[in-house]
Design a protein around this motif. Structure first.
Motif, PDB file in Angstrom:
ATOM      1  N   THR A  41      37.803  44.971 -57.341  1.00  0.00           N
ATOM      2  CA  THR A  41      36.741  45.649 -56.592  1.00  0.00           C
ATOM      3  C   THR A  41      37.302  46.929 -55.974  1.00  0.00           C
ATOM      4  N   LEU A  42      36.431  47.740 -55.438  1.00  0.00           N
ATOM      5  CA  LEU A  42      36.876  48.858 -54.599  1.00  0.00           C
ATOM      6  C   LEU A  42      36.912  48.358 -53.173  1.00  0.00           C
ATOM      7  N   SER A  43      38.027  48.552 -52.502  1.00  0.00           N
ATOM      8  CA  SER A  43      38.122  48.164 -51.099  1.00  0.00           C
ATOM      9  C   SER A  43      39.149  49.025 -50.395  1.00  0.00           C
ATOM     10  N   TYR A  44      38.832  49.389 -49.174  1.00  0.00           N
ATOM     11  CA  TYR A  44      39.724  50.218 -48.356  1.00  0.00           C
ATOM     12  C   TYR A  44      40.105  51.524 -49.053  1.00  0.00           C
ATOM     13  N   GLY A  45      39.191  52.074 -49.847  1.00  0.00           N
ATOM     14  CA  GLY A  45      39.443  53.339 -50.524  1.00  0.00           C
ATOM     15  C   GLY A  45      40.425  53.232 -51.670  1.00  0.00           C
ATOM     16  N   MET A  46      40.648  52.028 -52.161  1.00  0.00           N
ATOM     17  CA  MET A  46      41.578  51.797 -53.269  1.00  0.00           C
ATOM     18  C   MET A  46      40.974  50.770 -54.223  1.00  0.00           C
ATOM     19  N   ILE A  47      41.676  50.518 -55.313  1.00  0.00           N
ATOM     20  CA  ILE A  47      41.298  49.444 -56.216  1.00  0.00           C
ATOM     21  C   ILE A  47      41.911  48.174 -55.648  1.00  0.00           C
ATOM     22  N   GLY A  48      41.066  47.189 -55.388  1.00  0.00           N
ATOM     23  CA  GLY A  48      41.546  45.975 -54.746  1.00  0.00           C
ATOM     24  C   GLY A  48      41.318  44.744 -55.598  1.00  0.00           C
ATOM     25  N   TYR A  49      42.116  43.739 -55.316  1.00  0.00           N
ATOM     26  CA  TYR A  49      41.994  42.430 -55.958  1.00  0.00           C
ATOM     27  C   TYR A  49      41.868  41.429 -54.825  1.00  0.00           C
ATOM     28  N   VAL A  50      40.730  40.777 -54.788  1.00  0.00           N
ATOM     29  CA  VAL A  50      40.338  39.963 -53.642  1.00  0.00           C
ATOM     30  C   VAL A  50      39.970  38.553 -54.090  1.00  0.00           C
ATOM     31  N   ILE A  51      39.881  37.672 -53.099  1.00  0.00           N
ATOM     32  CA  ILE A  51      39.313  36.352 -53.323  1.00  0.00           C
ATOM     33  C   ILE A  51      37.865  36.453 -52.839  1.00  0.00           C
ATOM     34  N   PRO A  52      36.903  36.402 -53.761  1.00  0.00           N
ATOM     35  CA  PRO A  52      35.506  36.638 -53.394  1.00  0.00           C
ATOM     36  C   PRO A  52      34.925  35.524 -52.525  1.00  0.00           C
ATOM     37  N   HIS A  53      33.833  35.857 -51.859  1.00  0.00           N
ATOM     38  CA  HIS A  53      33.169  34.901 -50.968  1.00  0.00           C
ATOM     39  C   HIS A  53      32.719  33.629 -51.691  1.00  0.00           C
ATOM     40  N   ARG A  54      32.413  33.695 -52.981  1.00  0.00           N
ATOM     41  CA  ARG A  54      31.990  32.496 -53.704  1.00  0.00           C
ATOM     42  C   ARG A  54      33.116  31.466 -53.770  1.00  0.00           C
ATOM     43  N   HIS A  61      39.567  37.400 -42.004  1.00  0.00           N
ATOM     44  CA  HIS A  61      39.388  37.077 -40.585  1.00  0.00           C
ATOM     45  C   HIS A  61      39.078  38.297 -39.716  1.00  0.00           C
ATOM     46  N   CYS A  62      39.574  39.469 -40.090  1.00  0.00           N
ATOM     47  CA  CYS A  62      39.305  40.685 -39.318  1.00  0.00           C
ATOM     48  C   CYS A  62      37.879  41.189 -39.531  1.00  0.00           C
ATOM     49  N   LYS A  63      37.334  40.953 -40.720  1.00  0.00           N
ATOM     50  CA  LYS A  63      35.978  41.372 -41.082  1.00  0.00           C
ATOM     51  C   LYS A  63      35.419  40.330 -42.030  1.00  0.00           C
ATOM     52  N   PRO A  64      34.855  39.251 -41.491  1.00  0.00           N
ATOM     53  CA  PRO A  64      34.395  38.144 -42.338  1.00  0.00           C
ATOM     54  C   PRO A  64      33.379  38.522 -43.416  1.00  0.00           C
ATOM     55  N   GLU A  65      32.695  39.645 -43.253  1.00  0.00           N
ATOM     56  CA  GLU A  65      31.745  40.076 -44.285  1.00  0.00           C
ATOM     57  C   GLU A  65      32.455  40.612 -45.533  1.00  0.00           C
ATOM     58  N   GLU A  66      33.752  40.851 -45.417  1.00  0.00           N
ATOM     59  CA  GLU A  66      34.535  41.323 -46.564  1.00  0.00           C
ATOM     60  C   GLU A  66      35.294  40.158 -47.194  1.00  0.00           C
ATOM     61  N   PRO A  67      35.505  40.225 -48.516  1.00  0.00           N
ATOM     62  CA  PRO A  67      36.279  39.169 -49.166  1.00  0.00           C
ATOM     63  C   PRO A  67      37.743  39.225 -48.724  1.00  0.00           C
TER      64      PRO A  67
END
Length: 151
Positions: A41-54, A61-67
């Protein structure tokens, strides 16, 4: 150096020409080697690899709306930065990476707590990064994350 983009492809297109090929190869290396469950995904102005909400509904924890973030790659002024939270969170992964790096690259490792600064595109250790990506599963990262942050 923050790149404003709405898609990952747009992000890469805005990079200096000499970085585009390296960034695409880095993306492919990461996507082919991260365990199942991580999402690009795009995150923090970079290409990110996240654990999605699903998979992890609680989110970051800092921003629960973000993965839950795990790894990012971004073009900075003088380098491509690879930001790997596993290197920061798992001392054994950090120590392994630091010990292995000289086997792949002749120049000194330039690294912060979670940032690996890739200054010369021709020296990017793709095989080592591939192995790094395979080191931590989604489940292991979530367990470690919850042990550190959930009270």
């Amino acid at each position: 150096m923050r790149i404003e983009a709405k898609t990952i492809e747009e992000y890469v297109e805005q990079l200096p020409e000499e970085r585009q090929q390296a960034m695409e190869k880095l993306r492919l290396t990461i996507k082919e080697n991260l365990p199942v469950g991580f999402e690009e995904t795009l995150s923090y102005g970079m290409i990110g690899y996240v654990i999605p909400h699903r998979i992890y509904p609680d989110g970051y924890h800092c921003k629960p709306e973000e993965p839950l973030p795990f790894l990012s790659i971004g073009s900075q002024k003088d380098f491509i930065g690879l930001y790997h939270m596993g290197i920061y969170a798992f001392p054994e992964v950090h120590d392994w990476f630091v010990a292995e790096y000289p086997k792949y690259v002749k120049t000194k490792l330039d690294m912060g707590k979670s940032c690996i600064r890739l200054k010369k595109m021709e020296n990017i250790p793709y095989e080592l990064i591939a192995e790094l990506c395979r080191k931590i599963s989604v489940e292991a990262y979530i367990a470690h994350y919850e042990a550190a942050w959930k009270k």
